[in-house]
Design an enzyme around this catalytic site. Sequence first.
Site, mmCIF file in Angstrom:
data_model
loop_
_atom_site.group_PDB
_atom_site.id
_atom_site.type_symbol
_atom_site.label_atom_id
_atom_site.label_comp_id
_atom_site.label_asym_id
_atom_site.label_seq_id
_atom_site.Cartn_x
_atom_site.Cartn_y
_atom_site.Cartn_z
ATOM 1 C CB CYS A 182 -0.900 0.041 1.239
ATOM 2 S SG CYS A 182 -2.000 -1.351 1.362
HETATM 3 C C1 BEZ Z 1 0.616 -4.612 1.830
HETATM 4 O O1 BEZ Z 1 0.074 -3.562 1.516
HETATM 5 O O2 BEZ Z 1 1.824 -4.731 1.824
HETATM 6 C C2 BEZ Z 1 -0.192 -5.791 2.244
HETATM 7 C C3 BEZ Z 1 -1.383 -5.603 2.926
HETATM 8 C C4 BEZ Z 1 -2.107 -6.717 3.324
HETATM 9 C C5 BEZ Z 1 -1.638 -7.994 3.020
HETATM 10 C C6 BEZ Z 1 -0.461 -8.159 2.308
HETATM 11 C C7 BEZ Z 1 0.265 -7.044 1.912
#
Ligand code: BEZ
Length: 215
Positions: free
Chosen positions: A45
């Site tokens: 994200c």
């Molecule tokens: C991420 O944004 O890195 C992420 C969020 C939830 C699960 C896996 C990755």
Amino acid sequence: MALRLGDTAPDFTAKTTIGTINLYDYLGDGWGILFSHPADFTPVCTTELGRTAQLSAEFARRNTKALALSVDPVEQHLKWIGDINSTQNVSVSFPIIDDSERTVATLYDMIHPNASATLTVRSLFIIDPARKVRLIITYPASTGRNFTEVLRVLDSLQLTSQYSVATPADWVPGSDVIVAPSLSTEDALKQFPAGVDIVRSWLRYVADPAAQQQT
Ligand code: BEZ
């Protein structure tokens, strides 16, 4: 019921990192991209929000405003923005919605219970100036979105809203487009005087009319 293409984008008022905003007021007479994230302080994200900030001039050029969402509270978002800015070397200025009550996530069907009971998946909606949903894409949490593709779809949507054309596979702005099946060849020749390449009666190409206008 889940939203579908052509539906009116549900309006909402929400707390965000730039204050309380109403979706329709925020978008004004422009286009919008509403996209959700599973959670704050997550690596994928972070790169996605950084990329959106990097592309802010590209979105502005397309009269498009970004609006992100995560189910964490705004105080967390604000701290996270500090980390996004320093790790991605950007300045996030678009709002991130505090959807800790899951109000917007529910309205836009961003929680897919078989993926996660509580976290939003990576949903993305393009909303046009008439407030219609024009694109819905859903990625899993483990895959960051391709924002070059989001810009490409925006270009296609904006072009095909203006001209009777459709864009072929892997189209990029400036390359040839397809004459809309609803347009007769006679009318196509009038609308595109530079020429129509008739491969089949139902497969007709013209030069990108937006690129023609720029020359
Ligand atoms: C991420 O944004 O890195 C992420 C969020 C939830 C699960 C896996 C990755």
